[in-house]
Design a protein around this motif. Structure first.
Motif, PDB file in Angstrom:
ATOM      1  N   UNK A   3       0.795  -1.221   0.000  1.00  0.00           N
ATOM      2  CA  UNK A   3       0.000   0.000   0.000  1.00  0.00           C
ATOM      3  C   UNK A   3       0.826   1.270   0.000  1.00  0.00           C
ATOM      4  N   UNK A   4       2.133   1.141   0.071  1.00  0.00           N
ATOM      5  CA  UNK A   4       2.990   2.319   0.105  1.00  0.00           C
ATOM      6  C   UNK A   4       3.132   2.920  -1.288  1.00  0.00           C
ATOM      7  N   UNK A   5       3.019   4.256  -1.388  1.00  0.00           N
ATOM      8  CA  UNK A   5       3.210   4.880  -2.703  1.00  0.00           C
ATOM      9  C   UNK A   5       4.656   4.685  -3.170  1.00  0.00           C
ATOM     10  N   UNK A   6       4.797   4.471  -4.453  1.00  0.00           N
ATOM     11  CA  UNK A   6       6.111   4.242  -5.047  1.00  0.00           C
ATOM     12  C   UNK A   6       6.291   5.197  -6.209  1.00  0.00           C
ATOM     13  N   UNK A   7       7.428   5.849  -6.239  1.00  0.00           N
ATOM     14  CA  UNK A   7       7.745   6.732  -7.369  1.00  0.00           C
ATOM     15  C   UNK A   7       8.264   5.892  -8.521  1.00  0.00           C
ATOM     16  N   UNK A   8       7.638   6.039  -9.660  1.00  0.00           N
ATOM     17  CA  UNK A   8       8.138   5.376 -10.859  1.00  0.00           C
ATOM     18  C   UNK A   8       8.317   6.436 -11.934  1.00  0.00           C
TER      19      UNK A   8
END
Length: 147
Positions: A3-8
């Protein structure tokens, strides 16, 4: 995963609608002579210089060469009193105080960027609110995605 936001980069940075001809997929050397790029670079360098001078003024710091070639100099307080003052000189404190010189430097950079998009007249007429800028960037992003 999770559920953690991830920068892509492919979802964020690579889809950002940079000004035409100043996009990250073009080598910087290819637009080094572009007046728009030069104006942005000049305004950004000035902003950085002003902030650096406030954060580390020459009367409070000494600069010592780093032992590793190519690394920036070490910035050290001249004495204990300088160290105490430097501890208060953070970007957070600077931006909370927002002195006029900082605001002017940001406005110069904003104007250079607006000019790069072709929005300079609207910027100077004070028509570019944050909402308007976001709306224009969104439209530009959508147009490029459809192309």
């Amino acid at each position: 995963m999770g559920n953690d936001p991830v920068y892509t980069p492919s979802d964020c940075f690579e889809t950002f609608p940079f000004p035409e001809g100043l996009t990250p997929d073009i080598p910087a050397a290819d637009y080094a002579d572009d007046p728009r790029a030069q104006a942005i670079a000049k305004a950004a360098a000035r902003l950085n210089e002003l902030r650096e001078n406030w954060l580390n003024p020459p009367d409070l710091v000494v600069r010592e060469p780093e032992v590793v070639p190519g690394y920036p100099d070490r910035i050290l307080p001249k004495d204990k009193a300088a160290a105490k003052e430097l501890a208060r000189r953070t970007l957070t404190n600077l931006y909370n105080a927002r002195p006029a010189w900082l605001d002017h430097a940001h406005r110069a950079l904003d104007e250079a960027v607006a000019d790069a998009y072709g929005w300079g007249d609207d910027y100077r007429a004070d028509l570019l609110t944050d909402d308007e800028i976001l709306a224009r960037l969104f439209r530009l992003n959508q147009e490029r995605a459809q192309a």
